[in-house]
Enzyme design. Structure first.
Site, mmCIF file in Angstrom:
data_model
loop_
_atom_site.group_PDB
_atom_site.id
_atom_site.type_symbol
_atom_site.label_atom_id
_atom_site.label_comp_id
_atom_site.label_asym_id
_atom_site.label_seq_id
_atom_site.Cartn_x
_atom_site.Cartn_y
_atom_site.Cartn_z
ATOM 1 C CD GLU A 87 8.268 50.310 -32.096
ATOM 2 O OE1 GLU A 87 7.222 49.946 -32.662
ATOM 3 O OE2 GLU A 87 9.177 49.477 -31.764
ATOM 4 C CD GLU A 127 7.817 41.893 -29.169
ATOM 5 O OE1 GLU A 127 7.780 42.813 -28.527
ATOM 6 O OE2 GLU A 127 8.750 41.808 -30.167
ATOM 7 C CB CYS A 145 10.300 45.547 -31.150
ATOM 8 S SG CYS A 145 10.782 44.023 -30.850
ATOM 9 C CE LYS A 184 -0.443 38.604 -43.428
ATOM 10 N NZ LYS A 184 0.975 39.139 -43.676
HETATM 11 C C1 UN1 Z 1 16.738 41.286 -30.995
HETATM 12 O O1 UN1 Z 1 16.743 42.361 -30.706
HETATM 13 O O2 UN1 Z 1 17.693 40.494 -31.001
HETATM 14 O O3 UN1 Z 1 10.733 42.856 -33.764
HETATM 15 C C2 UN1 Z 1 15.554 40.668 -31.349
HETATM 16 C C3 UN1 Z 1 11.761 42.895 -33.068
HETATM 17 C C4 UN1 Z 1 11.817 41.813 -31.885
HETATM 18 C C5 UN1 Z 1 13.215 40.974 -31.928
HETATM 19 C C6 UN1 Z 1 14.171 41.486 -31.408
HETATM 20 N N1 UN1 Z 1 10.587 41.078 -31.803
HETATM 21 O O4 UN1 Z 1 12.633 43.856 -33.099
#
Ligand code: UN1
Length: 478
Positions: A380, A247, A281, A172
């Protein structure tokens, strides 16, 4: 007339009406029409994945290798077109979009190779005459829920290992960016995946995502997204005794010490704070700077921030694309107001921008004189907004860097081997970057964080096997 991009359930493209995928650089540009899955569609997709599992989990390694290889080749051959689609739906620049499409191809290539390297261990038992085999088996039906900020790389780094290790999948994608996932699903199906092995259900989290969470037939969920949704994935998964991997977010620190190379500090931090519109992130959002270099650094970074060219993602001159949508833009501007009210000093950006096309354009924004207890330092933001925190020395920098609920990526800019070495060992983060941006990771090594950022085994590289397989220990008497 715009073609409807349908969902894929049990090898059939299905769906009769869809919603519009809008370009954040130009809201009059409709990227495409994408079907919306219902709860019933999602249940059918899960049932199809369950039915396909016995055969796929026992399929030959060459079959799986060949399909993943073929998909990698097609993604790489079409990287310019896929990158453009990505930039149109998400808003990162064309160079970033093509870079991300390339990364997706490399990920499929890597896992195509991993299929051929599957192995186990043969161990003597403590009982003479008995042998012990330790092998990895696929987990079953894997639900994959992906965010909008990496529309092709994140689906790739979850789908590729899931399939490589013999699992079946229901994916999804984020509602804002279904196009890139649709494209890789289409590529994989044409590369020869048997029906039901990979199912695509586009639509709302509250409908499609929730149905995945509630199903006892989903054996594992790999999720990237917000902390709040991650907590719901966790709670629902515990209920079903299901494996899960989360994550979520970051509030990534980058420490700049007095001995830093100023050019390296400015270019790496501008890159990881503002490129991809700060919507990563792994973005650097807390810039922790020691006294001796503080004023010089702040002046140089403010200048660099002001010089960044914000514009339409497909315009070659653009360095920073638009924010993804109106909701995220509101969150960003709310945090800018919060930063001002908290007493941080705005030294660059902070304003909305008007361009030739109507889109969600925001100047990259830099605060200074922030403290680590301000909300802009703790929560964040997920936009092109970063703040500088002044500290006395390395020890204070390290303690501020670690004073956060998150722990994804942490950076240090220094020429001191002693401090770099100490920071690598003592930063409470899953990834540490020395004289490099906190964002922008390799595709073949583990990715993930600590504390409130992540839960479960690492993603990517060989370490992905930990999540996408279960270990079996078999004893045989000779
Ligand atoms: C990166 O910085 O190359 O959602 C990858 C995000 C992370 C991936 C970052 N899961 O920003």
């Amino acid at each position: 007339m715009t073609t409807l991009h349908k969902n894929l359930i049990d090898g059939e493209w299905v769906g009769s009406d869809g919603s519009q995928n809008v370009n954040p650089s130009d809201v009059s540009d409709i990227v495409g029409l994408y079907a919306r899955a219902t709860a019933a569609d999602t249940l059918q997709a899960i049932a199809a994945a369950k039915a396909a599992f016995p055969a796929w989990s026992r399929s030959g390694i060459l079959e799986r290798h060949a399909i993943l290889r073929k998909a990698a080749d097609e993604i790489l051959a079409r990287k310019a077109e896929l990158g453009e689609l990505l930039s149109r739906e998400e808003g990162k620049t064309l160079a970033e979009g093509i870079g991300e499409a390339t990364r997706a191809g490399q990920i499929f290539d890597f896992f195509a190779g991993e299929v051929l390297r599957l192995s186990g261990e043969l161990v003597p038992s403590v009982r003479p005459g008995v042998g012990v085999e330790i092998t990895r088996e696929p987990v079953g039906v894997v639900g994959i829920i992906t965010p909008w900020n990496f529309p092709i790389a994140i689906p790739a780094w979850k789908i590729a290992p899931a399939l490589a290790y013999g699992n079946t999948v229901v994916v999804k994608p984020a509602d804002l960016v279904p196009g890139s996932t649709w494209a890789i699903v289409d590529i994989l199906v044409r590369a020869g995946l048997p029906k039901g092995v990979l199912n695509l259900v586009m639509g709302r989290g509250s409908v499609v995502g929730q149905t995945l969470l509630d199903s006892k037939d989903v054996n594992a969920i790999s999720f990237t997204g917000s902390v709040a949704t991650g907590k719901r994935v966790a709670a629902a998964s515990i209920e079903h005794n299901r494996k899960f991997q989360l994550e979520m977010g970051g509030k990534n620190p980058v420490v700049v010490l007095d001995d830093a190379d100023l050019d390296v500090a400015v270019s790496t931090i501008a890159q990881s704070a503002f490129f991809s519109t700060g919507q990563r992130c792994t973005a650097s959002s807390r810039i922790i700077v020691t006294e001796g270099i503080h004023d010089k650094f702040v002046e140089a970074l403010a200048q660099k921030t002001k010089s960044l060219k914000v514009g339409h993602a497909l315009d070659k001159a653009t360095e920073i694309g638009p924010v993804v949508d109106a909701g995220q833009l509101k969150q960003d501007t709310d945090y800018i107001a919060i930063g001002k009210a908290e007493g941080a000093k705005l030294v660059a950006g902070g304003e909305l921008l008007k361009k030739d096309t109507e889109g969600f354009y925001l100047q990259p924004t830099l605060f200074t004189e922030a403290t680590n207890d301000m909300r802009i330092s703790r929560e964040e933001i997920f936009g092109p907004v970063a703040s500088v925190i002044r500290v006395r020395d390395y020890d204070e920098a390290l303690s501020v860097a670690n004073d956060t609920e998150f722990g994804l990526s942490a950076g240090i800019i220094t020429q001191s081997l002693k401090h770099a070495t100490h920071f690598k060992r003592n930063a409470e983060a899953g990834m540490v970057m020395v004289n490099l941006p906190t964002a922008g990771v390799d595709f073949h090594v583990p990715f993930g964080g600590r504390k409130g950022s992540s839960y479960g085994p690492r993603e990517q590289g060989r370490y992905a096997a930990e999540f996408f397989t279960v270990v079996k220990t078999a004893y045989t008497a000779a």
